[in-house]
Design a protein around this motif. Structure first.
Motif, PDB file in Angstrom:
ATOM      1  N   ILE A 165       0.837  -1.193   0.000  1.00  5.10           N
ATOM      2  CA  ILE A 165       0.000   0.000   0.000  1.00  5.10           C
ATOM      3  C   ILE A 165       0.876   1.247   0.000  1.00  5.10           C
ATOM      4  O   ILE A 165       1.803   1.379   0.805  1.00  5.10           O
ATOM      5  N   ASN A 166       0.576   2.161  -0.907  1.00  5.60           N
ATOM      6  CA  ASN A 166       1.282   3.437  -0.980  1.00  5.60           C
ATOM      7  C   ASN A 166       0.884   4.294   0.217  1.00  5.60           C
ATOM      8  O   ASN A 166      -0.296   4.598   0.411  1.00  5.60           O
ATOM      9  N   GLY A 167       1.864   4.677   1.017  1.00  9.14           N
ATOM     10  CA  GLY A 167       1.585   5.427   2.236  1.00  9.14           C
ATOM     11  C   GLY A 167       1.067   6.823   2.001  1.00  9.14           C
ATOM     12  O   GLY A 167       0.476   7.434   2.891  1.00  9.14           O
ATOM     13  N   GLU A 168       1.265   7.358   0.813  1.00 11.15           N
ATOM     14  CA  GLU A 168       0.838   8.729   0.537  1.00 11.15           C
ATOM     15  C   GLU A 168      -0.615   8.819   0.107  1.00 11.15           C
ATOM     16  O   GLU A 168      -1.341   9.709   0.542  1.00 11.15           O
ATOM     17  N   ASP A 169      -1.037   7.930  -0.790  1.00 14.28           N
ATOM     18  CA  ASP A 169      -2.412   8.044  -1.291  1.00 14.28           C
ATOM     19  C   ASP A 169      -3.260   6.796  -1.042  1.00 14.28           C
ATOM     20  O   ASP A 169      -4.430   6.761  -1.406  1.00 14.28           O
ATOM     21  N   GLY A 170      -2.686   5.751  -0.433  1.00 13.39           N
ATOM     22  CA  GLY A 170      -3.459   4.563  -0.087  1.00 13.39           C
ATOM     23  C   GLY A 170      -3.740   3.628  -1.236  1.00 13.39           C
ATOM     24  O   GLY A 170      -4.503   2.666  -1.069  1.00 13.39           O
ATOM     25  N   THR A 171      -3.145   3.857  -2.402  1.00 12.12           N
ATOM     26  CA  THR A 171      -3.368   2.951  -3.524  1.00 12.12           C
ATOM     27  C   THR A 171      -2.569   1.668  -3.334  1.00 12.12           C
ATOM     28  O   THR A 171      -1.560   1.636  -2.634  1.00 12.12           O
ATOM     29  N   ALA A 172      -3.040   0.591  -3.965  1.00 10.05           N
ATOM     30  CA  ALA A 172      -2.390  -0.706  -3.869  1.00 10.05           C
ATOM     31  C   ALA A 172      -1.458  -0.896  -5.055  1.00 10.05           C
ATOM     32  O   ALA A 172      -1.874  -0.761  -6.210  1.00 10.05           O
TER      33      ALA A 172
END
Length: 254
Positions: A165-172
């Motif tokens: 999970i991308n910590g900046e925008d929450g995308t997988a």
């Protein structure tokens, strides 16, 4: 196809006597399998080519309403990424299985498996009999063979194709495979019904339906006990093991 009896499997896992094997099978891509396992059994999955994606569901063997809860598996242990020491929890706060070994490190407890509509839109079909079966459709067949229906198929975990999970925008972000030969071992902490669907990960960006075989071996071992390090690794994990022990003791299993 499974090897019958499992003890005829040519090369047992290191340190395991051939007579202790209770399940030996190679599951091709786009296929599924299922088995009921005794408490303490260890289940080793191996990605033979680097293209397998083993989606797994777990149920309490004779109480199928108690089943894998991926939300609690992630939430209770404060860890979204499966690996050694992770506990696979039911919705009742009990341990269904624990991860005892892992040489892959590319797994996913967040996305679930593929669905009929998605596979149909992506590949042109997603039915079980097609060349592009969806994971949920295969799970429904495996569930049916264990007296369960579509409503009994919850979100699954998957092994050998990773997601972070991308910590900046929450995308997988799909991280793919660690390569051929990676394995993961689960230990049954209570009697389990195991369903496995080996299909491409929903986030796999490759345009083709690519999924290699997964080797499935299960062998007799022992469940986690109060003196094992895993039992006391975290307060949340200890509580889950205590819940499990109390439940099994009341039923005369432990």
């Amino acid at each position: 196809m499974p090897v019958l009896p499992a003890s005829d499997w040519p090369v047992p896992p290191e340190g395991v006597a051939g007579e202790d094997l209770v399940w030996a099978e190679t599951v091709a891509g786009g296929n599924y399998t299922h088995k009921v396992l005794a408490r303490g059994t260890e289940l080793r999955l191996t990605d033979l080519t680097g293209d397998a994606c083993a989606h797994v569901l777990l149920y309490s063997a004779d109480r199928p309403w108690e089943r894998l809860n991926t939300a609690d598996t992630v939430k209770v242990l404060w860890n979204a990424y499966l690996g050694v020491g992770h506990l696979l929890l039911s919705g009742q706060g009990r341990v269904l299985a624990s991860v005892t070994a892992d040489t892959s490190g590319r797994h996913d407890a967040l996305t679930g498996t593929s669905a009929l509509a998605r596979n149909t839109a992506r590949y042109g079909d997603g039915t079980p009999q097609s060349a592009f079966p969806a994971g949920r459709e295969l799970f429904k067949l495996a569930a049916l063979k264990n007296g369960l229906g579509p409503r009994d198929v919850p979100p699954s975990v998957s092994f050998f194709q990773g997601v972070r999970i991308n910590g900046e925008d929450g995308t997988a972000a799909f991280t793919g495979s660690a390569g051929p030969g990676g394995s993961v071992t689960l230990r049954a902490e209570q009697p389990l019904t195991v369903l496995i669907a080996n299909v491409p990960h929903p986030l796999d960006p490759r345009p083709d339906y690519v999924c290699g075989p997964v080797e499935v071996l299960a062998y007799r071992a022992r469940p986690t006990g109060p003196h094992d390090a895993l039992w006391n690794a975290t307060p949340e994990g200890r509580r889950a093991f205590l819940n499990t022990a109390e439940h099994l003791a009341a039923r005369g299993i432990a």
